[in-house]
Design a protein around this motif. Structure first.
Motif, mmCIF file in Angstrom:
data_model
loop_
_atom_site.group_PDB
_atom_site.id
_atom_site.type_symbol
_atom_site.label_atom_id
_atom_site.label_comp_id
_atom_site.label_asym_id
_atom_site.label_seq_id
_atom_site.Cartn_x
_atom_site.Cartn_y
_atom_site.Cartn_z
ATOM 1 N N GLU A 173 0.843 -1.185 0.000
ATOM 2 C CA GLU A 173 0.000 0.000 0.000
ATOM 3 C C GLU A 173 0.883 1.241 0.000
ATOM 4 O OE1 GLU A 173 -3.268 0.978 -0.129
ATOM 5 O OE2 GLU A 173 -3.657 -1.075 -0.782
ATOM 6 N N ASN A 176 -7.095 2.123 3.027
ATOM 7 C CA ASN A 176 -5.865 1.399 2.691
ATOM 8 C C ASN A 176 -5.879 0.005 3.295
ATOM 9 O OD1 ASN A 176 -4.807 4.507 2.963
ATOM 10 N ND2 ASN A 176 -3.767 3.421 1.325
ATOM 11 N N ARG A 199 -8.286 -2.151 1.254
ATOM 12 C CA ARG A 199 -7.757 -2.487 -0.075
ATOM 13 C C ARG A 199 -6.647 -3.519 0.035
ATOM 14 N NH1 ARG A 199 -5.610 2.227 -3.992
ATOM 15 N NH2 ARG A 199 -3.908 2.254 -2.467
ATOM 16 N N SER A 245 -6.360 -7.254 -1.689
ATOM 17 C CA SER A 245 -5.182 -7.722 -2.420
ATOM 18 C C SER A 245 -4.681 -9.034 -1.835
ATOM 19 C CB SER A 245 -4.067 -6.661 -2.355
ATOM 20 O OG SER A 245 -4.456 -5.454 -2.976
ATOM 21 N N SER A 263 -5.952 -5.432 -7.849
ATOM 22 C CA SER A 263 -5.209 -5.655 -6.604
ATOM 23 C C SER A 263 -3.870 -4.922 -6.667
ATOM 24 C CB SER A 263 -4.966 -7.149 -6.381
ATOM 25 O OG SER A 263 -6.184 -7.862 -6.339
ATOM 26 N N LYS A 264 -3.377 -4.518 -5.501
ATOM 27 C CA LYS A 264 -2.094 -3.792 -5.468
ATOM 28 C C LYS A 264 -0.987 -4.799 -5.195
ATOM 29 C CE LYS A 264 -0.378 0.720 -3.917
ATOM 30 N NZ LYS A 264 -0.361 1.340 -5.261
ATOM 31 N N TYR A 291 3.369 -3.842 -11.162
ATOM 32 C CA TYR A 291 4.298 -2.727 -11.293
ATOM 33 C C TYR A 291 5.577 -3.148 -12.013
ATOM 34 C CZ TYR A 291 0.941 -0.556 -8.265
ATOM 35 O OH TYR A 291 -0.251 -0.065 -7.770
ATOM 36 N N LEU A 295 -7.048 -0.630 -10.602
ATOM 37 C CA LEU A 295 -6.864 -0.564 -9.156
ATOM 38 C C LEU A 295 -7.749 0.556 -8.618
ATOM 39 C CD1 LEU A 295 -5.166 -1.553 -6.652
ATOM 40 C CD2 LEU A 295 -3.793 0.511 -7.037
ATOM 41 N N SER A 324 -8.524 3.471 -6.777
ATOM 42 C CA SER A 324 -7.717 4.481 -6.097
ATOM 43 C C SER A 324 -8.517 5.165 -4.994
ATOM 44 C CB SER A 324 -7.235 5.525 -7.110
ATOM 45 O OG SER A 324 -6.755 6.678 -6.465
#
Length: 340
Positions: free
Chosen positions: A60, A80, A83, A87, A184-185, A190, A245, A247
Motif C-alpha cells: 500500500e 488502505n 484495499r 489484495s 489488486s495492489k 508494477y 486498481l 484508487s
C-alpha cells in the motif's frame, strides 16, 4: 510535538530515506504475532520465500500530514487497510485486521514524528505497508509464513513549481489481464509496467497510458495512477473496469466533485478515440494527488486538453480541496481524517 530533524525540507523528492523505526509482524501457525518496532531496515528471509519466486507480494501507499494546528493527520487509513485485505485475498495471503493495521501505522508515525515535514513545506510522511510470503517453500502454492511491515520516509511536494500539466503516451502493452490482478495492489503489476514506462520516457512523455486488455479501446490507468476527465458540460468522469486498481484518491475526488463542487459524477467507459468530450483531464493517486494531463499521444494523433502549460480551473479546485482536507485547512467529510 517532536522537533523536526534537520533536513532540506524545500528540496525533498520522492526518494528512499532511512528513518528510525519500522513495524514488523510475522504470521506463523495460522496467526499473527504481536508485532514490534525495529531499527533494522534489512529484511531477512528464506531463499525459498514465495515472494521471490511466485510474486506473493502486496503493498500500500499512504501519507501522514503535519496539519495547520500542529497535529498529525492520517487520510482515510481504513480504506488502505481494506484495499490491502482485498489484495491479500486475491493472492491467498492472510489479512491484517483493520484495527491492527491502523494501530501499526500510528506506531510508525509516532516513532518517526521528527521526520514529518513541517506544515507549509508541502511535504508529508510517506508510509509503505507491505506483506510478503516467506519461509522454506519451493512448490507453486501459498506460503506457510508471512511478513507484514510498514516503513516510512519524508517526501517533498510532488510539484515544485505548482500544478504543471504532463503529456502521456498510450502504450501497446497491457497493464493487467482482463480477469487478472489489475484491481489488486500486487508487485507484479508494477514490474510489468517498467518497460512501457521506460519507452514513454524515452519519447519525452511522463508515462504510459494503458487501455483495457480486452478491446484496447478504453483508457484504464495512467502509469500507476487512475484517470479522470472533466467534460465540457462539467461532468467528472472516471473509467470503470474490473482490471483497474480502485484508487482511494479517485473515490475521494468523486465525492468532492459532487458534494463540494456540485458536478455530476460518473464511472463509465472512457473511449480513447473520444477524448474531445473532455475540457480537462488528470491522473490521480497518493504521490501527487493530481497530475494534470496536458495531452495524450494515441498512435499518430496528439490530443490536447485544457493546456499543455496551464492547469484547468476545476482540476485546481479539486486539488486545493483535497490537499486542504489532508493538511487540516479545509473541513473534512466525516471519518476521513484520523489523528495520530
Amino acid at each position: 510535538m517532536k522537533k523536526p530533524i534537520e533536513l532540506d525540507w524545500a528540496n525533498l523528492g520522492f526518494n528512499y530515506i532511512k528513518t528510525d523505526y519500522r513495524y514488523i509482524s510475522y504470521w506463523d501457525k495460522g496467526e499473527w504475532d504481536d508485532g514490534t518496532l525495529t531499527e533494522d531496515n534489512t529484511v531477512h528471509i528464506s531463499e525459498g520465500s514465495t515472494a521471490l519466486h511466485y510474486g506473493q507480494t502486496v503493498f500500500e501507499g499512504m501519507k501522514a500530514y503535519r496539519a495547520k494546528d500542529g497535529s498529525i493527520n492520517l487520510f482515510r487509513p481504513e480504506e488502505n487497510a481494506e484495499r490491502m485485505q482485498r489484495s491479500c485475498r486475491r493472492l491467498m495471503m492472510p489479512v491484517i485486521p483493520t484495527d491492527i493495521f491502523i494501530e501499526a501505522v500510528k506506531k510508525v508515525v509516532k516513532a518517526n514524528e521528527a521526520y514529518i515535514p513541517p506544515y507549509g513545506t508541502g511535504g508529508s510522511l510517506y508510509l509503505r505497508p507491505y506483506m510478503i510470503g516467506i519461509g522454506d517453500n519451493i512448490g507453486v502454492k501459498p506460503a506457510s509464513n508471512y511478513l507484514f511491515s510498514i516503513f516510512c520516509m519524508p517526501v517533498g511536494a510532488y510539484f515544485k513549481n505548482g500544478l504543471v500539466p504532463t503529456n502521456f503516451l498510450v502504450s501497446d502493452y497491457d497493464r493487467a489481464a482482463g480477469n487478472g490482478t489489475g484491481s489488486s495492489k500486487v508487485g507484479g503489476n508494477y514490474g510489468g509496467s517498467l518497460l512501457p514506462g521506460s519507452e514513454a520516457h524515452k519519447r519525452n512523455f511522463g508515462d504510459a497510458i494503458y487501455l483495457d486488455p480486452i478491446t484496447h479501446t478504453k483508457i484504464e490507468e495512467v502509469g500507476a495512477a487512475n484517470f479522470f476527465g472533466i467534460t465540457k458540460d462539467n461532468q467528472f468522469v472516471t473509467p470503470i473496469s474490473p482490471s483497474i486498481l480502485p484508487s482511494i484518491t479517485k473515490y475521494s475526488l468523486l465525492y468532492l466533485a459532487k458534494e463540494r463542487l456540485g458536478l455530476e459524477v460518473k464511472e463509465e467507459d472512457v473511449f480513447v478515440d473520444r477524448l474531445d468530450r473532455f475540457a480537462e483531464a488528470g491522473a490521480c493517486g497518493t504521490a501527487a494527488v493530481i497530475t494534470p494531463i496536458g495531452g495524450i499521444q494515441y498512435k499518430d494523433n496528439f490530443h490536447t486538453f485544457y493546456s499543455e502549460t496551464e492547469t484547468g480551473p476545476i482540476t485546481k479546485k479539486l486539488y486545493k480541496e483535497l490537499t486542504g482536507i489532508q493538511y487540516g485547512e479545509v473541513k473534512a467529510p466525516k471519518g476521513w481524517i484520523i489523528k495520530v
